[in-house]
Design a protein around this motif. Structure first.
Motif, short mmCIF file in Angstrom:
data_model
loop_
_atom_site.label_atom_id
_atom_site.label_comp_id
_atom_site.label_asym_id
_atom_site.label_seq_id
_atom_site.Cartn_x
_atom_site.Cartn_y
_atom_site.Cartn_z
N THR A 174 0.91 -1.11 0.19
CA THR A 174 -0.30 0.32 0.36
C THR A 174 0.74 1.20 0.06
OG1 THR A 174 -0.47 -0.06 2.25
CG2 THR A 174 -2.22 -1.07 1.32
N SER A 175 0.25 2.62 -0.34
CA SER A 175 0.95 3.75 -0.57
C SER A 175 1.00 4.46 1.24
CB SER A 175 0.11 4.44 -1.60
OG SER A 175 0.55 3.98 -2.87
N ASN A 176 -0.50 4.23 1.65
CA ASN A 176 -1.19 4.02 2.71
C ASN A 176 -1.78 3.89 3.34
OD1 ASN A 176 0.57 7.42 2.88
ND2 ASN A 176 -1.08 7.28 1.25
N LEU A 177 -1.56 3.02 4.63
CA LEU A 177 -2.46 2.12 5.23
C LEU A 177 -2.77 2.45 6.80
CD1 LEU A 177 -3.24 -1.09 6.60
CD2 LEU A 177 -0.94 -1.36 7.38
N TYR A 178 -4.10 3.15 7.33
CA TYR A 178 -4.80 3.47 8.01
C TYR A 178 -5.65 2.38 8.87
CZ TYR A 178 -4.16 7.73 4.72
OH TYR A 178 -3.58 8.69 4.08
N ILE A 179 -5.07 2.45 9.65
CA ILE A 179 -5.90 1.62 10.99
C ILE A 179 -6.83 2.24 11.57
CG2 ILE A 179 -5.33 -0.82 12.86
CD1 ILE A 179 -3.43 -2.05 10.61
N CYS A 180 -7.72 1.85 11.81
CA CYS A 180 -8.72 2.39 12.76
C CYS A 180 -9.85 1.14 13.58
CB CYS A 180 -9.74 2.56 11.66
SG CYS A 180 -9.91 3.83 10.14
N THR A 181 -9.70 0.81 14.72
CA THR A 181 -9.95 0.73 15.50
C THR A 181 -11.30 1.47 15.66
OG1 THR A 181 -7.90 1.40 17.72
CG2 THR A 181 -7.69 -0.35 16.30
N ASP A 182 -12.56 0.23 16.72
CA ASP A 182 -13.60 1.49 16.93
C ASP A 182 -13.41 1.54 18.35
OD1 ASP A 182 -14.42 -0.56 15.03
OD2 ASP A 182 -15.78 -1.55 16.21
N ASP A 183 -12.33 1.06 19.37
CA ASP A 183 -12.18 1.43 20.09
C ASP A 183 -11.19 2.41 20.68
OD1 ASP A 183 -10.73 -0.19 20.21
OD2 ASP A 183 -10.97 -0.86 22.73
#
Ligand code: NAD
Ligand code: FES
Length: 279
Positions: free
Chosen positions: A150-159
């Motif tokens: 990936t060029s940019n990896l964005y990890i999101c978590t609900d909490d």
């Protein structure tokens, strides 16, 4: 027989298996799936191909141990063999011409399927932003693998325990509003996530492909189990998909059909284990 050559527990419930399957590996493309049976009396379970290595003749599957068959599969080890694996099934993902900038969105275990999409597009020279959403830090999977494609990896978590706090829809909206002009969005994860991603991108006029996961039985277009409605027309996800235009899918019908057997399944006594289905 299909021998397990590598096993990795990705989190408490999610397992990666690499299988010797040279004929499937030779033809597999991103977006396609296999159906496995643990033995001749086993149920048929579809799983999207997460990766393939044509030289080694292997395919990789990543699955959540939610039912009796996936739980039994998750207990198998390197060196063990699976009786039947059929594939590659379904239609490979078709990408638009001149796709230069794309957002791939993965939800939970769906990230295992977002990964080959990102890998393929990155390999084609596209700028790939991958947004990966998990409930919390403990269940994040494939972070290193996703970073590499990936060029940019964005990890999101609900909490908010890792990466950005919030749903993948929040991050995608933020990136679009920041001026990222995506040619396409590809979303794979819970049906509810794909529904809301599609609603969001429709408002911005961005073409969106979703990978549907209805109940499947034969995987060859014969049984009708995987029926979905797309643009008001009946389609069969196993042969017409599993990829469809997210702006045209009847997600509410899909959610209803996917939950139709939940009660019966919870009472079903498994012929393999003698126990009740636990998912
Ligand atoms: P989950 O319920 O933990 O959700 C993962 C992420 O999806 C969340 O962190 C969030 O960012 C996003 N999300 C969830 N609900 C949302 C909503 N209402 N609005 C916006 N975003 C939302 O996921 P899980 O428990 O890992 O389950 C993964 C699901 O993916 C399973 O239902 C599985 O069947 C499905 N799946 C689909 C495919 C496919 O080919 N389509 C492949 C593998 C898994
Ligand atoms: Fe039977 Fe698709 S799984 S028609």
């Amino acid at each position: 027989m299909f021998k397990i050559v590598r096993k990795k527990q990705l989190n408490e419930q999610v397992v990666l298996l690499e299988l010797e399957a040279p004929f499937i590996a030779a033809k597999a493309e991103a977006g396609q799936f296999i159906i496995f049976r643990l033995d001749e009396n086993g149920e048929r379970v579809p799983l999207t191909i997460s990766d393939y290595d044509r030289e080694k003749g292997t395919i990789t599957i990543v699955f959540q141990t939610v039912g009796s068959s996936t739980t039994a599969l998750g207990k198998m080890n390197e060196g063990d063999s699976i009786s039947d694996v059929v594939g590659p099934l379904g239609t490979a993902t078709e990408y638009g011409d001149n796709i230069k900038r794309v957002a791939v969105v993965g939800g939970g275990v769906g990230c295992a399927i977002a990964y080959p999409q990102a890998k393929k597009l990155f390999g084609m020279g596209a700028q790939v932003d991958l947004i990966a959403g998990f409930r919390n830090k403990d269940i994040v999977i494939l972070e290193d693998e996703m970073k590499k494609v990936t060029s940019n990896l964005y990890i999101c978590t609900d909490d908010g325990s890792y990466g950005t706090k919030g749903f993948v829809t929040d991050k995608l909206k933020e990136l679009i509003e920041a001026g990222n002009n995506y040619d396409e969005v590809i979303a794979i994860g819970p049906v509810i996530m794909m529904k809301f991603i599609s609603k969001l991108t429709e408002a911005y006029g961005i073409k969106t492909i979703v990978s549907l996961n209805p109940i499947m039985i034969d995987g060859t277009g014969m049984c009708g189990g995987c029926r979905v409605t797309v643009d008001g027309k009946i389609k069969y996800a196993c042969v017409d998909g599993p990829d469809f235009d997210g702006h045209k899918v009847d997600f509410d019908e899909l959610m209803k059909r996917n939950s139709a057997y939940r009660e019966i399944e919870s009472e079903h006594i498994c012929r393999l284990t003698g126990g009740k289905r636990n998912g």
